[in-house]
Design an enzyme around this catalytic site. Structure first.
Site, PDB file in Angstrom:
ATOM      1  N   LYS A 165       0.802  -1.207   0.000  1.00 30.42           N
ATOM      2  CA  LYS A 165       0.000   0.000   0.000  1.00 30.42           C
ATOM      3  C   LYS A 165       0.847   1.275   0.000  1.00 30.42           C
ATOM      4  CE  LYS A 165      -3.208  -2.522   2.903  1.00 30.42           C
ATOM      5  NZ  LYS A 165      -3.697  -2.700   4.281  1.00 30.42           N
ATOM      6  N   ASP A 174       7.765   2.676  -1.884  1.00 31.06           N
ATOM      7  CA  ASP A 174       7.869   3.806  -0.967  1.00 31.06           C
ATOM      8  C   ASP A 174       9.263   3.950  -0.365  1.00 31.06           C
ATOM      9  OD1 ASP A 174       7.658   1.467   0.482  1.00 31.06           O
ATOM     10  OD2 ASP A 174       5.933   2.080   1.681  1.00 31.06           O
ATOM     11  N   ILE A 175       9.801   2.845   0.166  1.00 30.29           N
ATOM     12  CA  ILE A 175      11.062   2.961   0.917  1.00 30.29           C
ATOM     13  C   ILE A 175      11.885   1.691   0.773  1.00 30.29           C
ATOM     14  CG2 ILE A 175       9.894   2.247   3.072  1.00 30.29           C
ATOM     15  CD1 ILE A 175      11.813   4.159   4.553  1.00 30.29           C
ATOM     16  N   ASP A 225      14.789  -0.367   2.559  1.00 29.43           N
ATOM     17  CA  ASP A 225      15.542  -0.506   3.806  1.00 29.43           C
ATOM     18  C   ASP A 225      16.600  -1.590   3.598  1.00 29.43           C
ATOM     19  OD1 ASP A 225      16.442  -0.603   6.361  1.00 29.43           O
ATOM     20  OD2 ASP A 225      14.610  -1.372   7.258  1.00 29.43           O
ATOM     21  N   THR A 255      12.431  -6.412  -0.184  1.00 26.30           N
ATOM     22  CA  THR A 255      11.169  -6.281  -0.924  1.00 26.30           C
ATOM     23  C   THR A 255      11.439  -6.048  -2.411  1.00 26.30           C
ATOM     24  OG1 THR A 255      10.169  -5.298   1.037  1.00 26.30           O
ATOM     25  CG2 THR A 255       8.982  -5.003  -1.033  1.00 26.30           C
ATOM     26  N   LYS A 309      16.848   4.168   3.069  1.00 23.42           N
ATOM     27  CA  LYS A 309      17.340   4.280   4.450  1.00 23.42           C
ATOM     28  C   LYS A 309      18.809   3.907   4.513  1.00 23.42           C
ATOM     29  CE  LYS A 309      13.615   3.022   7.509  1.00 23.42           C
ATOM     30  NZ  LYS A 309      13.108   2.163   8.573  1.00 23.42           N
ATOM     31  N   ASP A 351       3.103   3.751   6.717  1.00 26.23           N
ATOM     32  CA  ASP A 351       2.228   3.585   7.891  1.00 26.23           C
ATOM     33  C   ASP A 351       2.966   3.106   9.129  1.00 26.23           C
ATOM     34  OD1 ASP A 351       2.671   0.933   6.776  1.00 26.23           O
ATOM     35  OD2 ASP A 351       1.201   0.256   8.237  1.00 26.23           O
TER      36      ASP A 351
HETATM   37  P1  IMP Z   1      12.926  -3.746   2.898  1.00 26.63           P
HETATM   38  O1  IMP Z   1      12.352  -5.012   2.304  1.00 26.63           O
HETATM   39  O2  IMP Z   1      13.722  -4.013   4.147  1.00 26.63           O
HETATM   40  O3  IMP Z   1      13.699  -2.911   1.909  1.00 26.63           O
HETATM   41  O4  IMP Z   1      11.725  -2.907   3.433  1.00 26.63           O
HETATM   42  C1  IMP Z   1      10.904  -2.286   2.601  1.00 26.63           C
HETATM   43  C2  IMP Z   1       9.466  -2.216   3.108  1.00 26.63           C
HETATM   44  O5  IMP Z   1       9.363  -2.143   4.527  1.00 26.63           O
HETATM   45  C3  IMP Z   1       8.896  -0.942   2.576  1.00 26.63           C
HETATM   46  O6  IMP Z   1       8.285  -1.143   1.327  1.00 26.63           O
HETATM   47  C4  IMP Z   1       7.924  -0.500   3.652  1.00 26.63           C
HETATM   48  O7  IMP Z   1       6.654  -1.060   3.401  1.00 26.63           O
HETATM   49  C5  IMP Z   1       8.472  -1.099   4.916  1.00 26.63           C
HETATM   50  N1  IMP Z   1       9.231  -0.088   5.705  1.00 26.63           N
HETATM   51  C6  IMP Z   1      10.578  -0.021   5.847  1.00 26.63           C
HETATM   52  N2  IMP Z   1      10.932   1.012   6.623  1.00 26.63           N
HETATM   53  C7  IMP Z   1       9.777   1.629   6.970  1.00 26.63           C
HETATM   54  C8  IMP Z   1       9.496   2.817   7.759  1.00 26.63           C
HETATM   55  O8  IMP Z   1      10.380   3.500   8.296  1.00 26.63           O
HETATM   56  N3  IMP Z   1       8.186   3.148   7.891  1.00 26.63           N
HETATM   57  C9  IMP Z   1       7.172   2.425   7.308  1.00 26.63           C
HETATM   58  N4  IMP Z   1       7.395   1.340   6.559  1.00 26.63           N
HETATM   59  C10 IMP Z   1       8.689   0.934   6.381  1.00 26.63           C
HETATM   60 MG    MG Z   2       6.045  -1.043   1.168  1.00 26.27          MG
END
Ligand code: IMP
Ligand code: MG
Length: 206
Positions: A67, A124-125, A127, A131, A155, A190
């Protein structure tokens, strides 16, 4: 202690635990503004211009990761000057976990048909990158003509000022902002499904 007294105590205890958990939920007072809506809109406009130049003469298929990418995809799409179509998939890792990630689940990839298309995944982000990595691996199996990614936020564990935009390109083709290793909400992001409606991005206070 008879079984009725034991059952009643258990109900009271779990009720108290539930209330304690909810009362410890974060509120907007636990956050402070980080990136204004104006800064977000200007950066998206610039990125949309860059994408429109890069894909000149082509049509783009945007794959929105819901979302969190809802506002980003909508604002990006309206600023493109090339034709674009829209698809979506769902990724979730945080769910009701709040500020700590859980197991990643992806939904809706198999019903897409991306063969021969120029695809831009919008998230969106970024980390850990899990994802986007998992998503692009799955989408590549559909043999798109090209596959690129755009993320609003990247991040970084240390001071984000140490990371220049060229370095950011290692993580995504179109990274927009870099932030520190903090939890953020707003503009689609969120905390336990709340705060997605905020036009600005807010960061959790230390
Ligand atoms: P990754 O798979 O660790 O890169 O995380 C990515 C997903 O985690 C993003 O698409 C977000 O949905 C969620 N996420 C990571 N950090 C945050 C945050 O600070 N606030 C809200 N959602 C986050
Ligand atoms: Mg996400």
């Amino acid at each position: 202690m008879n079984s009725r007294v034991l059952l009643a105590s258990l109900i009271i205890f779990s009720g108290a635990m539930y209330c304690m958990e909810n009362s410890s939920d974060l509120t907007i007072d636990d956050f402070k503004p980080l990136i204004t809506s104006h800064e977000i809109q200007s950066a998206i406009k610039r990125t949309a211009e860059e994408i429109s130049r890069d894909y000149k003469g082509k049509s783009l298929t945007l794959v929105m990761i819901i979302k969190g990418a809802i506002h980003l995809t909508s604002d990006l799409m309206r600023n493109l000057t090339i034709p674009a179509t829209l698809e979506y998939i769902q990724a979730s890792s945080y769910g009701q976990n709040g500020t700590t990630p859980g197991k990643l689940s992806l939904f809706g990839i198999e019903r897409l048909n991306l063969a021969g298309k120029d695809v831009l995944v919008v998230d969106d982000i970024l980390d850990t990158g899990e994802t986007l990595y998992e998503t692009t691996c799955e989408l590549r199996k559909q043999c798109p003509a090209s596959l690129k990614t755009l993320v609003l936020l990247k991040k970084f564990p240390s001071d984000p000022k140490k990371h220049d935009p060229l370095n950011m390109k290692k993580y995504s083709d179109y990274p927009i902002f870099s932030i520190g290793n903090e939890f953020v909400i707003g503009y689609g992001l969120d905390y336990k499904e709340k705060f997605r409606e905020l036009p600005d991005i807010w960061v959790k206070k230390n």
